[in-house]
Enzyme design. Structure first.
Site, PDB file in Angstrom:
ATOM      1  N   LYS A 142       0.837  -1.205   0.000  1.00  0.00           N
ATOM      2  CA  LYS A 142       0.000   0.000   0.000  1.00  0.00           C
ATOM      3  C   LYS A 142       0.869   1.252   0.000  1.00  0.00           C
ATOM      4  O   LYS A 142       0.556   2.242  -0.677  1.00  0.00           O
ATOM      5  CB  LYS A 142      -0.908   0.008   1.238  1.00  0.00           C
ATOM      6  CG  LYS A 142      -1.715   1.298   1.391  1.00  0.00           C
ATOM      7  CD  LYS A 142      -2.652   1.244   2.573  1.00  0.00           C
ATOM      8  CE  LYS A 142      -3.412   2.565   2.707  1.00  0.00           C
ATOM      9  NZ  LYS A 142      -4.437   2.536   3.773  1.00  0.00           N
ATOM     10  N   HIS A 280     -10.049 -31.307 -33.014  1.00  0.00           N
ATOM     11  CA  HIS A 280     -10.976 -30.218 -32.727  1.00  0.00           C
ATOM     12  C   HIS A 280     -11.941 -30.566 -31.590  1.00  0.00           C
ATOM     13  O   HIS A 280     -13.148 -30.398 -31.695  1.00  0.00           O
ATOM     14  CB  HIS A 280     -11.740 -29.801 -33.974  1.00  0.00           C
ATOM     15  CG  HIS A 280     -10.838 -29.343 -35.085  1.00  0.00           C
ATOM     16  ND1 HIS A 280     -10.088 -28.195 -35.017  1.00  0.00           N
ATOM     17  CD2 HIS A 280     -10.549 -29.905 -36.279  1.00  0.00           C
ATOM     18  CE1 HIS A 280      -9.382 -28.052 -36.128  1.00  0.00           C
ATOM     19  NE2 HIS A 280      -9.631 -29.079 -36.904  1.00  0.00           N
TER      20      HIS A 280
END
Length: 517
Positions: A142, A280
């Site tokens: 922070k 696929h």
């Protein structure tokens, strides 16, 4: 106030993973930093002749509660959270006798590694939840406008290099390091929440927080204009493409990974030697046999056209005989529990062929399936329901023969992995025709039956969902199908049953559908 803050820079170091920490601390000390530390880190640094000030000397308060409380003190967090260019903050620090901390190097108790152990107790897991570490990291991140915060040993070199060259770490690097800290603590909390949610037996909690780590950047996604990367769940199943070991070939692509996963999910259905070819996301051929070589022959014969450029998965080690058959066709990937030395020598002659091993002995009982939709996430259990779990009923006048039962079981294992609407035509050892992803069921059947051709005579047909009308049974009968397995549940089931009876087809209802969208 100025006299109070005329001092050397201070670095707080407290790490569980001590990789590279001695060299890092020595470099900081050579740059004039005072080192603050705790517990095992402090002892290690002192043993290696690094001058260290104990945190308890700074706080004037001893470590208590078996080390659960040591850094949770205003003398530490005041030094972490103060804005170093704010007169009010500096005045308050001076009044309380607190000096700023300029660099924080912390990594956390090994909670992830602890819960990954098979026999871990909840008490052991709880004791490995770090409190002080995340608190220091979050405070420092922070306040990264003033503090350099490091959670990853990979960043030690960058920080030291900048300090040596410029006497400080630049703002951009501090911000990137702070972002990494918040990613790290968020992931840490995610592991804890996942573990405790599971232990508590919560299903579908009001919030779901999951975390993944990057395995590799990908050249592109499904198409070249899409950016992509591959992430894995560190606590996920080792029986997965995410944790597979690659022995040869190019890096996996986005589509490779999806197809390889599809192949792996199918081949694990079988106890006997099996080979699965995928294109696929759909199987194009599945075969079983007494050996991987025989299983592959059948998978190849199922559809020798579609297998070109496909992916093949085995549930047995690939030997030289099998490898010799594989090397003669173009494949993208081969997956197996292992490859013999002879097989590796043969297959590595194909420069780009990817060879992957997966530990089949480490299959997990339960994994969630996550599917993203725009703005959200769908979560479900894996479809692990088997024919043995189903309430199977023969609903026709004719009972299936033993051979037909075996053929239906073969098709049923495959059809659950075929995109809906799905139809699979098979005998007892191989698929003969697969119809996938059609908008109506009779259309999927037409594709599967056409592919099977003359081989459909005497074969079985498996459907992933019920027949809304009897037209699929009609088509199957005309192609020579003698046994059908399907879930049932249509309001017109009786029409399909009567049609089967008319043609002497044995029909089995399972009561369980296997949609795969």
């Amino acid at each position: 106030m100025e006299d109070f803050f005329v001092m050397t820079k201070r670095a707080l170091i407290s790490v569980s993973d001590k990789t590279g920490i001695i060299e890092f601390a020595e470099a900081l000390q050579s740059l004039g930093y005072e080192i603050l530390s705790t517990g095992g880190t402090k002892s290690l640094l002192k043993e290696n002749n690094v001058e260290v000030t104990g945190v308890d000397e700074v706080t004037g308060f001893p470590e208590i509660l078996e080390g659960r409380v040591k850094t949770l003190h205003p003398s530490i967090h005041g030094g972490l959270l103060a804005k170093q260019d704010n007169e009010s903050h500096l005045k308050q620090l001076e009044e309380q006798g607190i000096k700023p901390i300029d660099l924080v190097c912390v990594n956390l108790y090994p909670f992830q590694q602890t819960i990954a152990k098979s026999n871990v107790s909840i008490d052991e897991a709880i004791e490995n939840i770090d409190i002080g570490g995340p608190t220091m990291l979050r405070a420092s991140a922070k306040n990264h406008a003033y503090i350099t915060v490091i959670v990853d040993a990979a960043d030690y070199g960058t920080v030291i290099e900048q300090l040596q060259q410029d006497g400080k770490v630049d703002a951009e690097t501090r911000r990137k390091l702070a972002a990494k800290v918040f990613r790290h603590t968020a992931a840490y909390d995610a592991y804890i929440s996942q573990y405790l949610t599971k232990v508590a037996g919560e299903e579908n909690p009001e919030r779901m927080t999951i975390t993944y780590e990057r395995k590799q950047d990908l050249r592109y996604g499904e198409n070249p204009h899409q950016k992509a990367a591959f992430y894995r769940n560190p606590l996920g199943s080792e029986f997965s493409i995410a944790h597979a070991r690659q022995h040869h070939g190019k890096e996996l692509s986005y589509n490779n990974i999806k197809d390889a996963d599809a192949a792996l999910q199918i081949v694990k259905e079988y106890d006997e030697a099996a080979a699965v070819a995928v294109k696929h996301m759909n199987p194009c051929g599945v075969g079983t046999g007494s050996s991987p070589s025989e299983a592959f022959e059948k998978a190849y014969e199922a559809d020798p056209t579609s297998i070109f450029g496909g992916i093949v998965a085995f549930n047995r080690a690939v030997d030289g005989k099998t490898a010799q058959k594989l090397v003669d066709i173009f494949l993208e990937i081969i997956i197996a529990p292992a490859f013999s030395e002879e097989a590796l020598e043969i297959l590595k002659s194909k420069k780009n062929l990817r060879l992957l091993t997966v530990p089949f002995d480490r299959q997990t009982d339960h994994e969630y399936v996550y599917t993203s939709v725009e703005g959200g996430l769908l979560v479900q259990d894996q479809d692990s329901f088997t024919l043995e779990d189903a309430d199977v009923r023969v609903v026709t006048k004719r009972q299936p023969t033993d051979e037909e039962w075996a053929a239906m079981k073969m098709g049923w294992k495959v059809v659950k992995h075929v995109k809906s609407n799905a139809i699979v035509v098979s005998d007892d050892q191989m698929t003969l025709g697969i119809g996938a992803g059609q908008m109506n069921r009779v259309g999927a059947a037409a594709i599967a039956l056409q592919q099977a051709g003359e081989r459909a005579k005497g074969a079985s047909l498996a459907s992933d969902a019920f027949f809304p009308m009897d037209d699929t049974v009609e088509a199957a009968a005309k192609a020579g199908i003698t046994a059908i397995i399907q879930p049932g549940g249509s309001v017109r089931d009786e029409d399909s049953i009567r049609k089967a009876d008319d043609y002497g087809i044995a029909m089995v209802l399972t009561g369980v559908r296997h949609f795969k969208h």
